[in-house]
Scaffold this active site. Structure first.
Site, mmCIF file in Angstrom:
data_model
loop_
_atom_site.group_PDB
_atom_site.id
_atom_site.type_symbol
_atom_site.label_atom_id
_atom_site.label_comp_id
_atom_site.label_asym_id
_atom_site.label_seq_id
_atom_site.Cartn_x
_atom_site.Cartn_y
_atom_site.Cartn_z
ATOM 1 N N LYS A 11 0.953 -1.362 0.058
ATOM 2 C CA LYS A 11 0.020 -0.116 -0.183
ATOM 3 C C LYS A 11 0.765 1.241 -0.481
ATOM 4 C CE LYS A 11 -3.593 -2.345 2.629
ATOM 5 N NZ LYS A 11 -4.920 -2.075 3.327
ATOM 6 N N TYR A 51 -12.192 -2.493 -3.525
ATOM 7 C CA TYR A 51 -12.736 -2.727 -2.449
ATOM 8 C C TYR A 51 -14.296 -2.730 -2.136
ATOM 9 C CZ TYR A 51 -8.251 -2.297 0.155
ATOM 10 O OH TYR A 51 -6.719 -2.656 0.763
ATOM 11 N N PHE A 59 -15.342 3.177 6.780
ATOM 12 C CA PHE A 59 -14.225 3.626 6.536
ATOM 13 C C PHE A 59 -14.189 3.433 5.032
ATOM 14 C CE2 PHE A 59 -13.752 -1.275 7.983
ATOM 15 C CZ PHE A 59 -13.079 -1.910 6.993
ATOM 16 N N ARG A 87 -1.314 -14.851 4.617
ATOM 17 C CA ARG A 87 -1.569 -13.649 5.696
ATOM 18 C C ARG A 87 -0.854 -14.478 7.150
ATOM 19 N NH1 ARG A 87 -6.599 -11.970 4.454
ATOM 20 N NH2 ARG A 87 -7.637 -11.580 6.423
ATOM 21 N N THR A 93 -5.101 -8.098 10.533
ATOM 22 C CA THR A 93 -5.441 -6.678 10.142
ATOM 23 C C THR A 93 -4.995 -5.428 10.407
ATOM 24 O OG1 THR A 93 -6.934 -7.674 9.104
ATOM 25 C CG2 THR A 93 -6.829 -5.499 9.080
ATOM 26 N N ARG A 104 3.097 -6.468 9.062
ATOM 27 C CA ARG A 104 2.280 -5.283 9.623
ATOM 28 C C ARG A 104 3.044 -5.372 11.114
ATOM 29 N NH1 ARG A 104 -3.263 -8.069 7.540
ATOM 30 N NH2 ARG A 104 -3.596 -6.428 5.899
ATOM 31 N N ASN A 114 -1.760 -0.534 6.892
ATOM 32 C CA ASN A 114 -1.334 -1.739 7.307
ATOM 33 C C ASN A 114 -0.482 -2.312 6.331
ATOM 34 O OD1 ASN A 114 -3.536 -2.616 5.886
ATOM 35 N ND2 ASN A 114 -4.446 -3.542 7.552
ATOM 36 N N HIS A 117 -1.822 -5.884 1.689
ATOM 37 C CA HIS A 117 -3.514 -6.248 1.721
ATOM 38 C C HIS A 117 -3.370 -8.065 0.634
ATOM 39 C CE1 HIS A 117 -7.098 -7.306 -0.109
ATOM 40 N NE2 HIS A 117 -6.566 -8.101 -0.943
ATOM 41 N N GLU A 128 -9.211 -11.088 -7.460
ATOM 42 C CA GLU A 128 -8.473 -9.805 -7.446
ATOM 43 C C GLU A 128 -7.457 -9.767 -8.473
ATOM 44 O OE1 GLU A 128 -9.705 -9.429 -2.519
ATOM 45 O OE2 GLU A 128 -7.334 -9.887 -2.695
HETATM 46 P P1 CMP Z 1 -6.968 -4.949 3.683
HETATM 47 O O1 CMP Z 1 -6.424 -5.929 3.987
HETATM 48 O O2 CMP Z 1 -6.264 -4.097 2.641
HETATM 49 O O3 CMP Z 1 -8.803 -5.019 3.510
HETATM 50 C C1 CMP Z 1 -9.933 -3.452 3.936
HETATM 51 C C2 CMP Z 1 -9.366 -2.906 4.388
HETATM 52 O O4 CMP Z 1 -9.737 -1.894 4.888
HETATM 53 C C3 CMP Z 1 -8.126 -3.333 5.721
HETATM 54 O O5 CMP Z 1 -7.038 -3.742 4.816
HETATM 55 C C4 CMP Z 1 -7.120 -1.761 6.750
HETATM 56 O O6 CMP Z 1 -6.479 -1.502 6.197
HETATM 57 C C5 CMP Z 1 -8.648 -1.399 6.359
HETATM 58 N N1 CMP Z 1 -9.817 -0.930 7.549
HETATM 59 C C6 CMP Z 1 -10.048 0.720 7.856
HETATM 60 N N2 CMP Z 1 -10.364 0.379 9.210
HETATM 61 C C7 CMP Z 1 -10.935 -0.758 8.711
HETATM 62 C C8 CMP Z 1 -12.156 -2.087 10.186
HETATM 63 N N3 CMP Z 1 -11.826 -0.450 11.439
HETATM 64 N N4 CMP Z 1 -11.698 -2.624 10.117
HETATM 65 C C9 CMP Z 1 -11.174 -3.291 8.389
HETATM 66 N N5 CMP Z 1 -10.609 -2.847 8.333
HETATM 67 C C10 CMP Z 1 -10.204 -1.619 8.304
#
Ligand code: CMP
Length: 142
Positions: A11, A51, A59, A87, A93, A104, A114, A117, A128
């Site tokens: 990212k 997304y 968010f 993962r 996350t 992370r 974070n 992805h 994807e």
């Molecule tokens: P990603 O795995 O890219 O998928 C969705 C993204 O939303 C996640 O990583 C985070 O970067 C972002 N995000 C922001 N706020 C939240 C939240 N409260 N819960 C989950 N994902 C979040």
């Protein structure tokens, strides 16, 4: 064990922190081979489409804003149990909850910024990878 493919994104915060090489090294040294790779500055439309499942989440707008603030690195990775393996390498996350030694934990600032992805299932990985790479841009190495 099954050879799978998964989509990884470094990212904008990962690119800004200059850790592209360190992240790819983690994948390669843990059995995940890049089979497609491209740096791109996502448009709002591309980020919103990617997304789309999160469209109703509070968010969503901040996430799209963040994902379009600078270039990202898109990668398809291949290897044994690639979806789960990726993962594990990424960690939780929320970096505050991520295990030591995960990407992370080591590089991410907060749950939004974070750093990486990763696809959450084999089915979504296919969707994807197809979203960003056509068949001719993927170089499977078995
Ligand atoms: P990603 O795995 O890219 O998928 C969705 C993204 O939303 C996640 O990583 C985070 O970067 C972002 N995000 C922001 N706020 C939240 C939240 N409260 N819960 C989950 N994902 C979040």
């Amino acid at each position: 064990m099954a050879i799978e493919r998964t989509l990884s994104i470094i990212k904008p915060d990962g690119v800004e922190k200059n850790v592209i090489g360190k992240i790819i090294e983690r994948f390669e040294s843990n059995g995940l081979r890049p089979i497609a790779l491209r740096m791109v500055h996502l448009s709002r439309r591309e980020a919103e489409g990617f997304y789309a499942v999160h469209r109703e989440r509070g968010f969503f707008n901040d996430l799209v804003e963040f994902m379009t603030r600078g270039p990202v690195v898109l990668m398809a990775l291949e290897g044994e149990n690639a979806v789960l393996r990726n993962r594990e390498i990424m960690g939780a996350t929320d970096p505050a909850k991520a295990d030591a030694g995960t990407l992370r934990k080591d590089f991410a600032s907060n749950i939004e910024e974070n750093t990486v992805h990763g696809s959450d299932s084999v089915e979504n990985a296919g969707i994807e990878i197809n979203y960003f790479f056509g068949d001719v841009q993927v170089f499977g190495r078995g």
